[in-house]
Design a protein around this motif. Structure first.
Motif, mmCIF file in Angstrom:
data_model
loop_
_atom_site.group_PDB
_atom_site.id
_atom_site.type_symbol
_atom_site.label_atom_id
_atom_site.label_comp_id
_atom_site.label_asym_id
_atom_site.label_seq_id
_atom_site.Cartn_x
_atom_site.Cartn_y
_atom_site.Cartn_z
ATOM 1 N N ARG A 1 -40.293 -4.954 -29.995
ATOM 2 C CA ARG A 1 -39.092 -5.723 -29.753
ATOM 3 C C ARG A 1 -39.272 -6.723 -28.655
ATOM 4 N NH1 ARG A 1 -33.238 -4.440 -31.178
ATOM 5 N NH2 ARG A 1 -32.438 -6.298 -30.235
ATOM 6 N N GLY B 1 -35.085 -2.557 -46.346
ATOM 7 C CA GLY B 1 -34.744 -1.149 -46.108
ATOM 8 C C GLY B 1 -35.059 -0.707 -44.698
ATOM 9 N N THR C 1 -31.269 -4.646 -35.626
ATOM 10 C CA THR C 1 -30.242 -3.633 -35.822
ATOM 11 C C THR C 1 -30.308 -2.592 -34.706
ATOM 12 O OG1 THR C 1 -29.275 -2.013 -37.314
ATOM 13 C CG2 THR C 1 -31.675 -2.212 -37.345
ATOM 14 N N ILE C 2 -29.132 -2.149 -34.292
ATOM 15 C CA ILE C 2 -29.105 -1.098 -33.286
ATOM 16 C C ILE C 2 -28.897 0.265 -33.948
ATOM 17 C CG2 ILE C 2 -28.288 -2.642 -31.468
ATOM 18 C CD1 ILE C 2 -25.541 -1.181 -31.787
ATOM 19 N N ASP C 3 -28.744 0.313 -35.254
ATOM 20 C CA ASP C 3 -28.681 1.623 -35.924
ATOM 21 C C ASP C 3 -29.345 1.537 -37.300
ATOM 22 O OD1 ASP C 3 -26.354 0.451 -37.299
ATOM 23 O OD2 ASP C 3 -25.202 1.044 -35.528
ATOM 24 N N ASP C 4 -28.563 1.337 -38.369
ATOM 25 C CA ASP C 4 -29.157 1.298 -39.700
ATOM 26 C C ASP C 4 -29.589 -0.123 -40.064
ATOM 27 O OD1 ASP C 4 -28.219 3.864 -39.655
ATOM 28 O OD2 ASP C 4 -26.809 3.654 -41.314
ATOM 29 N N THR D 1 -45.050 0.753 -35.340
ATOM 30 C CA THR D 1 -43.706 0.434 -34.851
ATOM 31 C C THR D 1 -43.448 -1.061 -34.685
ATOM 32 O OG1 THR D 1 -44.630 1.120 -32.762
ATOM 33 C CG2 THR D 1 -42.910 2.492 -33.654
ATOM 34 N N LEU E 1 -45.234 2.519 -42.280
ATOM 35 C CA LEU E 1 -45.568 3.938 -42.184
ATOM 36 C C LEU E 1 -47.059 4.040 -41.907
ATOM 37 C CD1 LEU E 1 -43.709 5.130 -45.407
ATOM 38 C CD2 LEU E 1 -42.819 5.110 -43.088
ATOM 39 N N ILE E 2 -47.439 4.775 -40.899
ATOM 40 C CA ILE E 2 -48.839 4.752 -40.463
ATOM 41 C C ILE E 2 -49.790 5.157 -41.587
ATOM 42 C CG2 ILE E 2 -48.663 7.056 -39.383
ATOM 43 C CD1 ILE E 2 -50.848 4.190 -38.093
ATOM 44 N N GLU F 1 -31.039 -0.145 -45.723
ATOM 45 C CA GLU F 1 -30.776 1.283 -45.583
ATOM 46 C C GLU F 1 -29.293 1.562 -45.845
ATOM 47 O OE1 GLU F 1 -31.886 2.651 -41.712
ATOM 48 O OE2 GLU F 1 -31.029 4.637 -41.976
ATOM 49 N N PRO G 1 -43.114 9.693 -47.593
ATOM 50 C CA PRO G 1 -44.348 9.127 -47.057
ATOM 51 C C PRO G 1 -45.623 9.833 -47.512
ATOM 52 C CG PRO G 1 -42.736 9.453 -45.334
ATOM 53 C CD PRO G 1 -42.185 10.109 -46.551
#
Lengths: 365, 147
Positions: free
Chosen positions: A365, A141, A161-164, A362, A88-89, A168, A48
């Motif tokens: 959801r 990604g 997605t709850i993980d990846d 962010t 990404l901020i 990714e 970043p």
């Protein structure tokens, strides 16, 4: 005949600095993207701090290129559209500042666009309006999500997605297989030499009605297949071998480390992994389409460039009697013409932003 | 100064047990705490974070996902929960400062994946959880309190 509405879009949410001009929401006049893939390749991913700096260096040239390619005078531009969320901020802020400055100097409205919604709109570019309601699968990604879309602007999140993220998982599996970065294109290519049915990697569906995704277990299954499962070997006559041991029995070098895999064995792992991802995405998109009564299936995001996914979604559309809308390859990866195209609809609806507009990193959801 | 620490280990046999361990471990945490997680691909760091976040009062644990690409995610617990990932950071010390680690430490509980990539950039007072894959579904957690 009235003059078309020309929208200038800017995108800088992750590792691409992009600017494009679109007429009336669908006609792409210029699409300029400065990719940082080369910059990030040696780190195996986006860095970043480097990304923000590269955006600053690229943004003015990219906007100038997009304008030059169209020969449209600045006073003909109707609005500036900016993807101000999510991302990404540090990266978002560069594009946002550029967009505000241009909108202010040219004295045209600023329009704020959600980057993920823009991916769901990309299929309309150079093609024409999408027939709604649609079920949209966005995978890249950083994102894997399903939406119900009732218009380009009305999006309802159905699951994520709850993980990846799917992209990714492609990147991390490419790393396990030592195929380089970015993982999506290389796994797609290598998979063509492999047998997608040889290794039965898990499809994590999270229960009958779930529209969420989980790719972490699949990633771990690939890791086990390549490097072996730690811990005691199952003894003769003992417990039945677990799924990893059964998968390992399908390849002679399984579990011995990637350096012992033949190119053909690597291709079989890549193809098996890709098939598991594509199956999962297809099954979830089908559930979303049936739940929403969608007329159209839409995909978007970098993973939408995957040839196996495009084939699977095309077949699903035939089966369900839904129209299938997939972006052209150039509009799958991050770009600013999807931002400009979607921005047109906000402008038409009078939904403009003011110069206090903030960047929102962010996903909500 | 010699660091003082207390160490304990625990083994779980399934992701569900890891979630339960995370929930119970969360009882030790409060605002200002930092948990550094160390373990390779597939170790179960994100699963552990999901358990800890649930223990810290997060209702919708589906919100917990890998922050590899986005670097930091914030979840609404009893106090804010910050979930970070150093996997892709080229210069983690500078990145963490940019992202506002100081403020996160003041405001809530901070959970950091791939922490071994920049232990020097982390607060001196912290929890460290090292995760080893011991069998297909089993993981060994070594918890260290650094002060």
């Amino acid at each position: 005949m009235t003059e078309p509405a020309y929208i200038l879009g800017i995108e800088s949410s992750c590792d691409e600095t992009a600017c494009g001009i679109v007429a009336d929401g669908t006609d792409v006049l210029s699409n300029c993207v400065a990719s940082q893939i080369e910059l990030h390749r040696r780190f195996g991913g986006v860095v970043p701090e480097l990304a923000s700096r590269a955006h600053i260096e690229a943004i003015n040239n990219i906007v100038a290129s997009a304008m030059e390619q169209t020969a449209i005078a600045p006073e003909k531009i109707s609005a500036v559209a900016i993807a101000n969320e999510p991302g990404l901020i540090g990266s978002l802020l560069i594009g946002l500042m550029a967009a505000k400055t241009i909108a202010w100097i040219w004295d045209v409205p600023l329009v704020a666009v959600n980057h993920v919604y823009a991916h769901a709109y990309a299929a309309a570019l150079d093609a024409g309006p999408i027939d709604y309601p649609a079920a949209a699968l966005i995978c890249s990604g950083g994102h894997t999500a399903l939406y119900r879309c009732d218009s380009p602007m009305d999006m309802t999140l159905l699951g994520g997605t709850i993980d990846d993220a799917a992209g990714e998982a492609f990147d991390k599996v490419a790393k396990i297989l030592q195929l380089g970065y970015p993982g999506g294109p290389v796994i797609d290519r290598v998979s063509r030499d492999g047998d997608p049915k040889l290794i039965d990697f898990p499809r994590s569906l999270l229960g009958g009605g779930s529209l969420d995704f989980s790719f972490s277990g699949l990633k771990t299954a690939v890791l086990y297949h390549v490097n072996g499962v730690p811990g005691p070997r199952p003894t003769r006559g003992g417990r039945k071998p677990g799924p990893s041991a059964r998968r390992a029995s399908m390849q002679s070098n399984a579990g011995r480390g990637i350096e012992n895999f033949t190119p053909r064995e690597v291709a079989d792992v890549a193809a098996g992994f890709q098939a598991a991802v594509v199956d999962t995405l297809r099954i979830k998109l089908r559930r979303a389409a049936e739940k929403t009564g969608a007329k159209t299936l839409v995909i978007g995001g970098g993973v939408a460039a995957n040839s196996a996914l495009r084939k699977a979604v095309t077949e699903l559309g035939d089966k369900l009697g839904c129209e299938v809308r997939m972006p052209e390859m150039a509009y799958c990866v991050d770009n600013a013409v999807m931002t400009a195209g979607l921005g047109y609809h906000y402008l038409q609806a009078g939904k403009t932003a003011d110069l206090n507009l903030a960047a929102c990193p962010t996903v909500r959801r | 100064m010699e660091p003082s620490f207390a160490m304990e280990t625990l083994e779980t046999r399934s992701p569900d047990e890891t979630l339960a361990f995370g929930r119970s471990f969360a009882e030790r945490l409060g605002v200002g705490d930092c948990v550094a997680m160390i373990g390779g691909l597939g170790a179960g760091k994100t699963v552990l974070v999901r358990g800890i976040a649930e223990g810290l009062g997060l209702d919708d644990t589906r919100l917990v996902s890998s922050p590899t690409y986005v670097l930091v995610q914030e979840y609404p617990g009893a106090s804010p929960i910050f979930h970070l990932d150093l996997y892709r950071m080229g210069d983690p010390r500078a990145e963490l400062a940019d992202l506002g680690l100081e403020e996160m430490l003041e405001e809530g509980v901070t959970l950091i994946e791939w922490a071994d990539r920049a232990t020097d950039a982390l607060p001196h007072n912290r929890w460290e959880i090292a995760i080893e894959i011991t069998a297909e579904s089993s993981r060994r957690f070594t918890v260290t309190r650094l002060e």
